[in-house]
Every structure is written in C-alpha cells, then in structure tokens.
Design a protein around this motif. Sequence first.
Motif, PDB file in Angstrom:
ATOM      1  N   UNK B 229       0.863  -1.174   0.000  1.00  0.00           N
ATOM      2  CA  UNK B 229       0.000   0.000   0.000  1.00  0.00           C
ATOM      3  C   UNK B 229       0.897   1.221   0.000  1.00  0.00           C
ATOM      4  N   UNK B 230       0.649   2.268  -0.719  1.00  0.00           N
ATOM      5  CA  UNK B 230      -0.471   2.509  -1.631  1.00  0.00           C
ATOM      6  C   UNK B 230      -0.390   1.681  -2.897  1.00  0.00           C
ATOM      7  N   UNK B 231      -1.546   1.421  -3.486  1.00  0.00           N
ATOM      8  CA  UNK B 231      -1.610   0.514  -4.624  1.00  0.00           C
ATOM      9  C   UNK B 231      -0.732   0.964  -5.777  1.00  0.00           C
ATOM     10  N   UNK B 232      -0.674   2.287  -6.007  1.00  0.00           N
ATOM     11  CA  UNK B 232       0.069   2.738  -7.181  1.00  0.00           C
ATOM     12  C   UNK B 232       1.567   2.531  -7.014  1.00  0.00           C
ATOM     13  N   UNK B 233       2.036   2.435  -5.785  1.00  0.00           N
ATOM     14  CA  UNK B 233       3.468   2.207  -5.578  1.00  0.00           C
ATOM     15  C   UNK B 233       3.821   0.745  -5.720  1.00  0.00           C
ATOM     16  N   UNK B 234       2.817  -0.114  -5.843  1.00  0.00           N
ATOM     17  CA  UNK B 234       3.085  -1.544  -5.890  1.00  0.00           C
ATOM     18  C   UNK B 234       3.958  -1.962  -7.052  1.00  0.00           C
ATOM     19  N   UNK B 235       3.894  -1.221  -8.164  1.00  0.00           N
ATOM     20  CA  UNK B 235       4.690  -1.646  -9.315  1.00  0.00           C
ATOM     21  C   UNK B 235       6.169  -1.379  -9.100  1.00  0.00           C
ATOM     22  N   UNK B 236       6.503  -0.491  -8.185  1.00  0.00           N
ATOM     23  CA  UNK B 236       7.916  -0.191  -7.949  1.00  0.00           C
ATOM     24  C   UNK B 236       8.524  -1.059  -6.871  1.00  0.00           C
ATOM     25  N   UNK B 237       7.694  -1.844  -6.210  1.00  0.00           N
ATOM     26  CA  UNK B 237       8.192  -2.668  -5.110  1.00  0.00           C
ATOM     27  C   UNK B 237       8.587  -4.017  -5.682  1.00  0.00           C
ATOM     28  N   UNK B 238       9.897  -4.272  -5.753  1.00  0.00           N
ATOM     29  CA  UNK B 238      10.384  -5.526  -6.323  1.00  0.00           C
ATOM     30  C   UNK B 238      10.980  -6.379  -5.238  1.00  0.00           C
ATOM     31  N   UNK B 239      10.465  -7.581  -5.117  1.00  0.00           N
ATOM     32  CA  UNK B 239      11.001  -8.484  -4.114  1.00  0.00           C
ATOM     33  C   UNK B 239      12.016  -9.383  -4.776  1.00  0.00           C
ATOM     34  N   UNK B 240      13.207  -9.437  -4.227  1.00  0.00           N
ATOM     35  CA  UNK B 240      14.208 -10.325  -4.769  1.00  0.00           C
ATOM     36  C   UNK B 240      13.974 -11.726  -4.219  1.00  0.00           C
ATOM     37  N   UNK B 241      13.799 -11.807  -2.926  1.00  0.00           N
ATOM     38  CA  UNK B 241      13.532 -13.102  -2.324  1.00  0.00           C
ATOM     39  C   UNK B 241      12.764 -12.879  -1.035  1.00  0.00           C
ATOM     40  N   UNK B 242      11.816 -13.755  -0.770  1.00  0.00           N
ATOM     41  CA  UNK B 242      11.055 -13.604   0.464  1.00  0.00           C
ATOM     42  C   UNK B 242      10.519 -14.967   0.840  1.00  0.00           C
ATOM     43  N   UNK B 243       9.532 -14.987   1.698  1.00  0.00           N
ATOM     44  CA  UNK B 243       9.005 -16.264   2.153  1.00  0.00           C
ATOM     45  C   UNK B 243       7.558 -16.454   1.739  1.00  0.00           C
ATOM     46  N   UNK B 244       7.121 -15.737   0.733  1.00  0.00           N
ATOM     47  CA  UNK B 244       5.715 -15.799   0.370  1.00  0.00           C
ATOM     48  C   UNK B 244       5.457 -16.811  -0.735  1.00  0.00           C
ATOM     49  N   UNK B 245       4.245 -17.191  -0.872  1.00  0.00           N
ATOM     50  CA  UNK B 245       3.729 -18.063  -1.920  1.00  0.00           C
ATOM     51  C   UNK B 245       4.268 -19.473  -1.857  1.00  0.00           C
ATOM     52  N   UNK B 246       5.033 -19.788  -0.860  1.00  0.00           N
ATOM     53  CA  UNK B 246       5.452 -21.178  -0.736  1.00  0.00           C
ATOM     54  C   UNK B 246       5.118 -21.654   0.649  1.00  0.00           C
ATOM     55  N   UNK B 247       4.839 -22.925   0.740  1.00  0.00           N
ATOM     56  CA  UNK B 247       4.441 -23.470   2.019  1.00  0.00           C
ATOM     57  C   UNK B 247       5.619 -23.444   2.984  1.00  0.00           C
ATOM     58  N   UNK B 248       5.398 -22.910   4.158  1.00  0.00           N
ATOM     59  CA  UNK B 248       6.429 -22.881   5.187  1.00  0.00           C
ATOM     60  C   UNK B 248       5.928 -23.707   6.352  1.00  0.00           C
ATOM     61  N   UNK B 249       6.721 -24.644   6.775  1.00  0.00           N
ATOM     62  CA  UNK B 249       6.276 -25.560   7.806  1.00  0.00           C
ATOM     63  C   UNK B 249       7.055 -25.274   9.096  1.00  0.00           C
ATOM     64  N   UNK B 250       6.337 -24.990  10.153  1.00  0.00           N
ATOM     65  CA  UNK B 250       6.960 -24.722  11.449  1.00  0.00           C
ATOM     66  C   UNK B 250       6.711 -25.903  12.376  1.00  0.00           C
TER      67      UNK B 250
END
Lengths: 105, 308
Positions: B229-250
């Motif tokens: 957020x804000x939505x319009x800034x979303x295109x400039x936010x580039x994630x190189x690596x993170x922990x999203x979209x994959x199953x994480x098991x604790x």
Amino acid sequence: MSTPPKRQPPRPPLKGSFPLDHFHDCSRLALEYEACLRAHSSVTAQCRDLAKTYLECRMENNLMLPADAETLGFNKEGTSNIDTTKATVPEQATAGAFVAGLRKD
Amino acid sequence: MYTTKRESIQTVPRLFSGCHGVEGADEQRREAQVGDELTMMSGMKLMVGLYARSARGPGSAIMRRFGSEPAGSSQHSSQQQQKHQHRNTMTQDPELRARNRSIAMWSVAIALGAVGMSYAAVPLYKMFCQATGFGGEVRTAAAATGGSTGGSVLSTVNFYTPLVDTVPRVDEKPIKITFVSDAHLAMPWKFVPMQRQIYVYPGETALAFYKARNYAEEAISGIATYNVTPNKAGIYFNKIQCFCFEEQRLNPDEEIEMPVFFYIDPEFSEDPKMRDVRDITLSYTFFRSDMISAEQLQAQAAMAWQAR
C-alpha cells in the motif's frame, strides 16, 4: 473516483522463496542486523555490510542459491560510496500519526 | 480537445449533416427536426395521394367522377409495364451480374482475411518481439550472470534470475517502509515483523525480517501472501527473495526469522505520480495450508491460546 484504484496482483519474488532456517544457523546474524538497524534509526543504508554477511551465511548453509554480491546489489559503484552522514532519517512531517490497529510491541 | 461544450455539440451535427454553414447547434437541431417532420408529412401525403389516385382504390371512383383519370389506368399502364421490363433486364445483364459477383467475392474475401489476420497476429507479435524487443526488455539468463562463475550454477536452474542492476539513489529522499503482519484466525502462530519500519533509498537492496512462532503442539504449514500500500506504488516494489507463496512448515514450539529481501525501483523518483508517496506499507498475511477438521482446529487453537 467511482471505482477504487486497481490493486497490483502480487508478483512472485525474483529469486523465489527463502527456505526456513530451522537450525538457526544464521539467526545470530539476523539479530545483529536488527540491533544495527535500531542503533541507526532504521536506515538500512548504514547496515548493508551486515545484510551482506547474513546473505552470505545463508548461501554457505544451503539456505539460498549462491549469487554474486553484485547480483544482489552489494559492492556496486553506488553502494560503497553511500555517504552515511547523508543517510539520515528525514524529518517527521507526520509526527503523531499512527496506523490504526498497529500494536507497538 | 474541445474548448467549450457548445463547440463539442457543434462538431457532431457538422460531421453528419454535410455542408451546413457555421450555425448554432440549436438552430441546426431545430432545422433537422423540422426537416424530419416535413419529410414525414410529405411522405404521408404521397402515400395518401397514391392510394387515392390508384386505379383500384376507393378514391378512383371519386376521381373518375370529377373527370381525372386515376393512376394505374390504361394510359399509364403501358409506361409502367415498360419500366417494369426495363428493371428486369437491368439485372439480367450478364456483364453487370459478373461485376456484382466479383464485388461480392472481394468483400467476402476481405472480411475473411481480416478475421484470419486477427488470429495470425498472436504468433506474429511474439516473433516480432523476440526479434526486436521493441518497447520492452528481453534478456537471456546468460547475459544476466555475465558469464561469471555463478553462471554455471544458474544454468542448471530453470528459472530466470535477473541481475539487480540498480544504483541506489542516495540523492533522493529515503522512503519509509512500514511492516505489518497478520495471521489468519485458524493459525495458532504469532507472526510479527522484527522491525516496525525502515528507511530505504530507491534502488537500494534492503533486508527485513519477520518472526513467526508456532504455539501449537503439532507442525503446521502456512502460506503467506503480501500486499503493498499505496496501490500505485506496488509496481515499484520488487522483491528479490522472500518467504511468500510457498508453504512454510513450522515445527511445534519453533520460532523462526523470515527474511524479505527487496528493493524499490529507482524509477520511483522520476514518476510524478509518486511524488506524494513517502510511505510504503508492506503487509504479509499467513494462511493455513493444511486441511484439518473443525474440531481439531478448535482444540489446537485452545491449546495455542493457553501457551501464549
């Protein structure tokens, strides 16, 4: 504005996902990085060395695909010359503002 | 394009009404209305007249009585028959028919050709983009790694890893990134960011951490999604690596740091729409990814709340 602005659909990360550090191989470095951020009022430009060390630790322990430091944005022409005196927190124009519902831990 | 509303109304009738002089739009409209009415009236009169004067209609008796011959009587019939024949021969003319046929074939061919082109456009466009790369950026994996030692490792991997080719814009003001976390109700996890906000320069790669703790007594898997957020800034936010979209098991009673490695595109500083954006909020939400029954869920949640 009859329709709300279009939300950007979440994009996958460029290099994929970080595997979890179940054996806490790099936890100490992570805590050091956090301490550095707290000391320098959360300006990441001042703590880039620790970030690089953390990522290198991850690569050593098979928690990240190996990549050159340049590929990750470190050791580039601009980064080594970041004038840390200029890397300061900007004046709080919105002092006293708050995010509703955000817990201050 | 249009300076006044009046001008815009003016252009529309001018387009459709041919060679009118420069008149007011209202007058034109009124003229058109009157014209329409006149045409209607004259048309009706014509029809009525024809009916009255026709040889077989009821008015014919009246007309004969007053001395004038109704239309369609013997004098006019021969002329009309000639006209009728002439009209028949017009379409029998072989040359004309051939021309008509060829015109018809051409138009059908052009229509079908246009439909075919729209289907062919998809692969053609792909070929064009691969050849010229016009209006976009096309890089190969080999070019991205620059042939360094890392290239051999990456060549065994199937995904495309781009070079983070950005120079931090230290001359620009830093952007405040705020971190917000959320865990779904069904998750007996405590999921918080380890720093509430950081200040990054556009183009600078930054590292941030979230912390997750599993309070349940069995291992639980979750998947995270994020929002900017804000939505319009979303295109400039580039994630190189993170922990999203994959199953994480604790595992049970485990606490783990989850890093997010990202950068804000340096073109953020050049975009005039982003001039008022000083704050970007990144929020992650964890959802459960394993299926359990409602009773199990309740039991787990109760235990987790006690442990907290």
